[in-house]
Motif scaffolding. Structure first.
Motif, PDB file in Angstrom:
ATOM      1  N   LYS A 209       2.021  -0.305  -5.575  1.00  0.00           N
ATOM      2  CA  LYS A 209       3.055  -0.266  -4.197  1.00  0.00           C
ATOM      3  C   LYS A 209       3.107  -1.494  -3.503  1.00  0.00           C
ATOM      4  O   LYS A 209       3.635  -1.755  -2.447  1.00  0.00           O
ATOM      5  CB  LYS A 209       2.576   1.035  -3.293  1.00  0.00           C
ATOM      6  CG  LYS A 209       2.816   2.436  -3.891  1.00  0.00           C
ATOM      7  CD  LYS A 209       2.190   3.264  -2.970  1.00  0.00           C
ATOM      8  CE  LYS A 209       2.537   4.526  -3.685  1.00  0.00           C
ATOM      9  NZ  LYS A 209       2.200   5.629  -2.811  1.00  0.00           N
ATOM     10  N   LEU A 210       2.037  -2.443  -3.816  1.00  0.00           N
ATOM     11  CA  LEU A 210       1.771  -3.820  -3.047  1.00  0.00           C
ATOM     12  C   LEU A 210       1.610  -4.854  -4.099  1.00  0.00           C
ATOM     13  O   LEU A 210       1.034  -4.192  -5.385  1.00  0.00           O
ATOM     14  CB  LEU A 210       0.730  -3.681  -1.975  1.00  0.00           C
ATOM     15  CG  LEU A 210       0.834  -3.047  -0.772  1.00  0.00           C
ATOM     16  CD1 LEU A 210      -0.400  -2.970  -0.040  1.00  0.00           C
ATOM     17  CD2 LEU A 210       2.013  -3.356  -0.084  1.00  0.00           C
TER      18      LEU A 210
ATOM     19  N   TYR B 158       7.709  -8.696   2.215  1.00  0.00           N
ATOM     20  CA  TYR B 158       7.570  -7.315   2.996  1.00  0.00           C
ATOM     21  C   TYR B 158       6.050  -6.974   3.422  1.00  0.00           C
ATOM     22  O   TYR B 158       5.240  -6.906   2.584  1.00  0.00           O
ATOM     23  CB  TYR B 158       8.068  -6.114   2.153  1.00  0.00           C
ATOM     24  CG  TYR B 158       9.669  -6.556   1.946  1.00  0.00           C
ATOM     25  CD1 TYR B 158      10.468  -5.973   2.692  1.00  0.00           C
ATOM     26  CD2 TYR B 158      10.135  -7.369   0.810  1.00  0.00           C
ATOM     27  CE1 TYR B 158      11.997  -6.324   2.326  1.00  0.00           C
ATOM     28  CE2 TYR B 158      11.406  -7.595   0.458  1.00  0.00           C
ATOM     29  CZ  TYR B 158      12.424  -7.007   1.392  1.00  0.00           C
ATOM     30  OH  TYR B 158      13.353  -7.090   1.048  1.00  0.00           O
TER      31      TYR B 158
ATOM     32  N   ARG C 120       5.590  -7.999  -1.762  1.00  0.00           N
ATOM     33  CA  ARG C 120       4.832  -6.931  -0.863  1.00  0.00           C
ATOM     34  C   ARG C 120       3.537  -7.297  -0.691  1.00  0.00           C
ATOM     35  O   ARG C 120       2.749  -7.158  -1.458  1.00  0.00           O
ATOM     36  CB  ARG C 120       4.871  -5.514  -1.530  1.00  0.00           C
ATOM     37  CG  ARG C 120       6.458  -4.907  -1.797  1.00  0.00           C
ATOM     38  CD  ARG C 120       6.548  -3.902  -3.005  1.00  0.00           C
ATOM     39  NE  ARG C 120       6.179  -4.316  -4.095  1.00  0.00           N
ATOM     40  CZ  ARG C 120       5.866  -3.291  -5.158  1.00  0.00           C
ATOM     41  NH1 ARG C 120       6.305  -2.142  -5.183  1.00  0.00           N
ATOM     42  NH2 ARG C 120       5.232  -3.722  -6.169  1.00  0.00           N
TER      43      ARG C 120
ATOM     44  N   ARG D 232       2.715  -4.944   4.979  1.00  0.00           N
ATOM     45  CA  ARG D 232       2.106  -3.739   5.375  1.00  0.00           C
ATOM     46  C   ARG D 232       0.765  -3.859   5.705  1.00  0.00           C
ATOM     47  O   ARG D 232      -0.123  -4.703   5.325  1.00  0.00           O
ATOM     48  CB  ARG D 232       2.199  -2.984   3.860  1.00  0.00           C
ATOM     49  CG  ARG D 232       1.079  -1.596   4.100  1.00  0.00           C
ATOM     50  CD  ARG D 232       2.028  -0.591   4.739  1.00  0.00           C
ATOM     51  NE  ARG D 232       1.175   0.574   4.702  1.00  0.00           N
ATOM     52  CZ  ARG D 232       1.898   1.893   5.050  1.00  0.00           C
ATOM     53  NH1 ARG D 232       3.090   2.025   4.714  1.00  0.00           N
ATOM     54  NH2 ARG D 232       1.124   2.919   4.931  1.00  0.00           N
TER      55      ARG D 232
END
Length: 310
Positions: free
Chosen positions: A144-145, A127, A98, A129
């Motif tokens: 989250k990352l 992924y 991520r 962001r």
């Protein structure tokens, strides 16, 4: 003592993130009744009220609930690190990664970087962001990352940082501007110019000001700060002033459809550094994938050789 399950902690964190039982349940891929039952069971296990049961449609956390949410995020990040450790032992650059990236880098670097990364690391699943640095750092800290692609200097003291290359600033001018005839522009020549910058919140604004040591006589069109580099370019094309662009963005096509002129910026005195920002990768300290992230940083750095500006 019966400890909370990871699933219960995920339910609680998701509810805090989404502020809605239905959306939190969808994020956890369960029904709303399953999520609600899991949270009730958690409250019984802890013998504490975490959420106020009132008429409000939006969940309101008790003071205890807010503290438990914060500790739940730490616990979930630690559990993910356990899985990461096992994965890193097999192939640290395989599987999901991520990646958070800031808007002044992503659109200009990723199109040329992604094919190279797919070729070099065929089992890596990226992924992406895109967001501003402050929010990306918060998501990295919350687990989250996994990794950030950002620009220095920035407030990233809580992360481990690996520089991958320099991105010099160029001066973008309307074609008839007095400085357009010069092959390069000294910083002192910007005195008295209206230099347009991105709005507050974008790290590029502070980086441009710091890296270029903008002269005191410099004026800024504060009433018309831009929200993106593309908007900034259009403002310069409209005759509102000049701006500083990272070379990465200039090479990435941000000037497409305009007649703006680019000129290199040079320091006022010999021996001073050329105005630039530093591109870097950042990750959580003591990450089990730190060695792999450094390998990835070297791979990206090899693909950052700039083309000569027009």
């Amino acid at each position: 003592m019966i400890l909370p399950s990871p699933q219960q902690l995920r339910y609680l964190a998701a509810l805090a993130d989404h502020g809605h039982f239905g959306r939190a349940a969808a994020a956890c891929a369960v029904t709303q009744s399953t999520l609600s039952a899991g949270l009730l069971a958690l409250e019984r296990q802890l013998d504490a009220a975490l959420i106020e049961r009132g008429t409000s449609k939006r969940p309101v956390f008790t003071p205890t609930g807010l503290e438990v949410v914060a500790r739940a995020r730490v616990a979930l990040a630690a559990l993910e690190a356990v899985a990461e450790s096992a994965s890193a032992g097999r192939d640290p650059l395989a599987g999901p990664l991520r990646l958070g990236v800031i808007p002044t880098i992503g659109p200009f670097l990723l199109p040329r970087l992604m094919p190279a990364l797919r070729a070099a690391f065929p089992r890596l699943k990226l992924y992406l962001r895109e967001d501003m640095t402050e929010r990306l750092m918060a998501q990295l800290d919350a687990g989250k990352l996994d990794l950030l692609l950002l620009a220095l200097p920035c407030d990233c003291a809580a992360a481990e940082v690996e520089p991958i290359g320099h991105d010099p600033f160029l001066l973008a001018l309307p074609p008839g501007h007095r400085l357009a005839s010069q092959p390069e522009v000294r910083l002192c020549a910007l005195a008295g110019e209206t230099v347009l910058l991105l709005e507050d919140g974008h790290c590029l604004r502070a980086q441009a000001q710091e890296a270029c040591g903008l002269p005191r006589g410099l004026s800024a069109h504060e009433g018309f700060a831009a929200t993106s580099l593309h908007t900034l370019v259009q403002m310069v094309a409209g005759g509102l002033g000049v701006t500083l662009l990272p070379r990465l963005a200039a090479e990435g096509g941000v000037l497409a459809g305009t007649e703006l002129v680019l000129r290199p910026l040079v320091a006022d005195a010999a021996g001073e550094a050329v105005p630039a920002r530093t591109l870097a990768l950042a990750w959580r300290p003591r990450s089990p994938r730190a060695g792999a992230f450094r390998d990835l940083a070297r791979a990206i750095a090899q693909r950052l050789e700039p083309a000569a500006p027009d």
